[in-house]
Design a protein around this motif. Sequence first.
Motif, PDB file in Angstrom:
ATOM      1  N   ASP A 160       0.837  -1.201   0.000  1.00 30.82           N
ATOM      2  CA  ASP A 160       0.000   0.000   0.000  1.00 30.82           C
ATOM      3  C   ASP A 160       0.875   1.256   0.000  1.00 30.82           C
ATOM      4  O   ASP A 160       1.328   1.727   1.047  1.00 30.82           O
ATOM      5  N   LEU A 161       1.083   1.813  -1.188  1.00 33.99           N
ATOM      6  CA  LEU A 161       1.972   2.965  -1.353  1.00 33.99           C
ATOM      7  C   LEU A 161       1.491   4.191  -0.585  1.00 33.99           C
ATOM      8  O   LEU A 161       2.304   5.038  -0.181  1.00 33.99           O
ATOM      9  N   SER A 162       0.197   4.293  -0.347  1.00 28.15           N
ATOM     10  CA  SER A 162      -0.335   5.471   0.351  1.00 28.15           C
ATOM     11  C   SER A 162       0.253   5.621   1.753  1.00 28.15           C
ATOM     12  O   SER A 162       0.333   6.728   2.293  1.00 28.15           O
ATOM     13  N   LEU A 163       0.683   4.509   2.354  1.00 25.04           N
ATOM     14  CA  LEU A 163       1.251   4.571   3.710  1.00 25.04           C
ATOM     15  C   LEU A 163       2.550   5.371   3.730  1.00 25.04           C
ATOM     16  O   LEU A 163       2.892   5.995   4.737  1.00 25.04           O
ATOM     17  N   LEU A 164       3.267   5.359   2.611  1.00 24.27           N
ATOM     18  CA  LEU A 164       4.525   6.095   2.542  1.00 24.27           C
ATOM     19  C   LEU A 164       4.299   7.594   2.626  1.00 24.27           C
ATOM     20  O   LEU A 164       5.133   8.338   3.136  1.00 24.27           O
ATOM     21  N   GLN A 165       3.155   8.045   2.114  1.00 21.30           N
ATOM     22  CA  GLN A 165       2.845   9.477   2.100  1.00 21.30           C
ATOM     23  C   GLN A 165       2.100   9.927   3.360  1.00 21.30           C
ATOM     24  O   GLN A 165       1.851  11.115   3.543  1.00 21.30           O
ATOM     25  N   HIS A 166       1.759   8.988   4.213  1.00 23.73           N
ATOM     26  CA  HIS A 166       0.983   9.335   5.403  1.00 23.73           C
ATOM     27  C   HIS A 166       1.796  10.252   6.310  1.00 23.73           C
ATOM     28  O   HIS A 166       2.965   9.962   6.615  1.00 23.73           O
ATOM     29  N   PRO A 167       1.226  11.358   6.774  1.00 22.71           N
ATOM     30  CA  PRO A 167       2.003  12.329   7.553  1.00 22.71           C
ATOM     31  C   PRO A 167       2.300  11.908   8.985  1.00 22.71           C
ATOM     32  O   PRO A 167       3.190  12.462   9.625  1.00 22.71           O
ATOM     33  N   LYS A 168       1.553  10.936   9.509  1.00 24.17           N
ATOM     34  CA  LYS A 168       1.695  10.554  10.916  1.00 24.17           C
ATOM     35  C   LYS A 168       2.243   9.134  11.017  1.00 24.17           C
ATOM     36  O   LYS A 168       1.509   8.159  10.968  1.00 24.17           O
ATOM     37  N   LYS A 169       3.570   9.052  11.153  1.00 17.95           N
ATOM     38  CA  LYS A 169       4.228   7.759  11.291  1.00 17.95           C
ATOM     39  C   LYS A 169       5.079   7.781  12.556  1.00 17.95           C
ATOM     40  O   LYS A 169       5.731   8.777  12.867  1.00 17.95           O
ATOM     41  N   ILE A 170       5.079   6.676  13.265  1.00 25.29           N
ATOM     42  CA  ILE A 170       5.868   6.579  14.498  1.00 25.29           C
ATOM     43  C   ILE A 170       6.505   5.191  14.547  1.00 25.29           C
ATOM     44  O   ILE A 170       5.880   4.200  14.165  1.00 25.29           O
ATOM     45  N   ALA A 171       7.762   5.125  14.948  1.00 25.00           N
ATOM     46  CA  ALA A 171       8.495   3.858  14.945  1.00 25.00           C
ATOM     47  C   ALA A 171       8.394   3.158  16.287  1.00 25.00           C
ATOM     48  O   ALA A 171       8.418   3.803  17.338  1.00 25.00           O
ATOM     49  N   VAL A 172       8.287   1.836  16.235  1.00 19.92           N
ATOM     50  CA  VAL A 172       8.339   0.994  17.435  1.00 19.92           C
ATOM     51  C   VAL A 172       9.457  -0.019  17.215  1.00 19.92           C
ATOM     52  O   VAL A 172       9.440  -0.783  16.253  1.00 19.92           O
ATOM     53  N   ILE A 173      10.441  -0.009  18.094  1.00 23.88           N
ATOM     54  CA  ILE A 173      11.565  -0.932  17.964  1.00 23.88           C
ATOM     55  C   ILE A 173      11.894  -1.522  19.329  1.00 23.88           C
ATOM     56  O   ILE A 173      11.365  -1.096  20.347  1.00 23.88           O
ATOM     57  N   GLY A 174      12.788  -2.502  19.312  1.00 21.53           N
ATOM     58  CA  GLY A 174      13.195  -3.118  20.571  1.00 21.53           C
ATOM     59  C   GLY A 174      14.045  -4.342  20.314  1.00 21.53           C
ATOM     60  O   GLY A 174      14.419  -4.641  19.181  1.00 21.53           O
ATOM     61  N   SER A 175      14.315  -5.064  21.353  1.00 20.51           N
ATOM     62  CA  SER A 175      15.218  -6.208  21.299  1.00 20.51           C
ATOM     63  C   SER A 175      14.662  -7.352  20.459  1.00 20.51           C
ATOM     64  O   SER A 175      13.458  -7.616  20.456  1.00 20.51           O
ATOM     65  N   ARG A 176      15.568  -8.042  19.761  1.00 23.84           N
ATOM     66  CA  ARG A 176      15.182  -9.277  19.067  1.00 23.84           C
ATOM     67  C   ARG A 176      14.817 -10.364  20.080  1.00 23.84           C
ATOM     68  O   ARG A 176      14.135 -11.316  19.744  1.00 23.84           O
ATOM     69  N   ASN A 177      15.298 -10.200  21.303  1.00 23.67           N
ATOM     70  CA  ASN A 177      14.993 -11.152  22.376  1.00 23.67           C
ATOM     71  C   ASN A 177      13.918 -10.604  23.308  1.00 23.67           C
ATOM     72  O   ASN A 177      13.857 -10.988  24.485  1.00 23.67           O
ATOM     73  N   ALA A 178      13.088  -9.722  22.778  1.00 22.47           N
ATOM     74  CA  ALA A 178      12.045  -9.098  23.597  1.00 22.47           C
ATOM     75  C   ALA A 178      11.154 -10.164  24.241  1.00 22.47           C
ATOM     76  O   ALA A 178      10.866 -11.209  23.651  1.00 22.47           O
ATOM     77  N   SER A 179      10.726  -9.872  25.430  1.00 17.19           N
ATOM     78  CA  SER A 179       9.918 -10.811  26.205  1.00 17.19           C
ATOM     79  C   SER A 179       8.432 -10.486  26.088  1.00 17.19           C
ATOM     80  O   SER A 179       8.028  -9.563  25.382  1.00 17.19           O
ATOM     81  N   LYS A 180       7.651 -11.231  26.844  1.00 18.17           N
ATOM     82  CA  LYS A 180       6.205 -10.990  26.922  1.00 18.17           C
ATOM     83  C   LYS A 180       5.913  -9.562  27.392  1.00 18.17           C
ATOM     84  O   LYS A 180       4.871  -8.987  27.079  1.00 18.17           O
ATOM     85  N   TYR A 181       6.866  -8.982  28.104  1.00 17.62           N
ATOM     86  CA  TYR A 181       6.694  -7.619  28.615  1.00 17.62           C
ATOM     87  C   TYR A 181       6.462  -6.620  27.474  1.00 17.62           C
ATOM     88  O   TYR A 181       5.646  -5.710  27.598  1.00 17.62           O
ATOM     89  N   SER A 182       7.195  -6.791  26.354  1.00 17.22           N
ATOM     90  CA  SER A 182       6.996  -5.907  25.190  1.00 17.22           C
ATOM     91  C   SER A 182       5.582  -6.055  24.638  1.00 17.22           C
ATOM     92  O   SER A 182       4.931  -5.062  24.289  1.00 17.22           O
ATOM     93  N   GLU A 183       5.115  -7.290  24.553  1.00 16.70           N
ATOM     94  CA  GLU A 183       3.756  -7.522  24.044  1.00 16.70           C
ATOM     95  C   GLU A 183       2.722  -6.845  24.941  1.00 16.70           C
ATOM     96  O   GLU A 183       1.770  -6.224  24.448  1.00 16.70           O
TER      97      GLU A 183
END
Length: 297
Positions: free
Chosen positions: A108-131
């Motif tokens: 969906d190319l329209s997502l690239l133009q969306h003005p409101k984007k926010i990143a969520v990142i974290g550990s590859r070993n993230a636990s249930k706590y992240s969920e």
Amino acid sequence: MTNTFQKQLLTLHYVYPLTWHKFQRLLQYLGDLNELSTCPAKQLARMLNIKQESANRLLFHYRKMLEIALEDHYLTHQIMPIPYVSDLYPESLKKIYDPPTVLYVKGDLSLLQHPKKIAVIGSRNASKYSEEALKLILPPLINEQFVIVSGLAKGADRFAHEATMRYGGKTIAVLGHGFFHFYPKENQKLGEHLAKEQLLLTEYPPYVGVQKWQFPARNRIISGLSLALIVTEAALKSGTLITTELALEQGKDVFAVPGLITSEQSKGTNKLIKEGAIPIWSGHQILDELQMFSSFR
């Protein structure tokens, strides 16, 4: 952008994927991309600071690929290339260090133009706590039509993409390799779904495989696309912290989820908070912060 220039640019990027600043330097030397086909290998090697043997291979493949309808090839695989000079290229990425010369997208190319984007990142070993944390953080953001950006890695990235879709939101996954490969393999099914219903994005031509150094490089795109960055869990020595450094360099807010002082996966986020990241435990806090200091609505 003429059709000829676009074809030459996409062809060069296919055989030698330079970032935009490096491409600009090459163009300054050449004066015009029309000159590349006849450029002596010795001169090209000096321009790009590569061995003459490598320059010979580059010129050979470039001349050969010019004879191929590359854009038709991309269309067959439902890939859309977006050069830096295209109107579709996100303005926010032009402000980062060494922007990609070409973005390759699926979905969906329209997502690239969306003005409101926010990143969520974290550990590859993230636990249930992240969920559990994302259950409190994502719904308010999704209700405000934020698109969630992450990197489709194991752990926190996967949690972010899946939770976003579960709550009816939209998400963008930024890959560190080309579309003809997939890493990690256990996320392939999720990636294929995102390519149809959401958006996959990479700066690498489709044939480019998985290299360790490419993942830190893609992090500048994750932060560059986003208004702010949310970190759920991170160890003290973590690639996640590289992304937060990039976000801070780009003038972005960094939000971190505080965690148990006994948890290895929260030592990085707790350190971020000590160093000035904004502690959060609800998406409403993020909305309040963004409303206070920006006009994202």
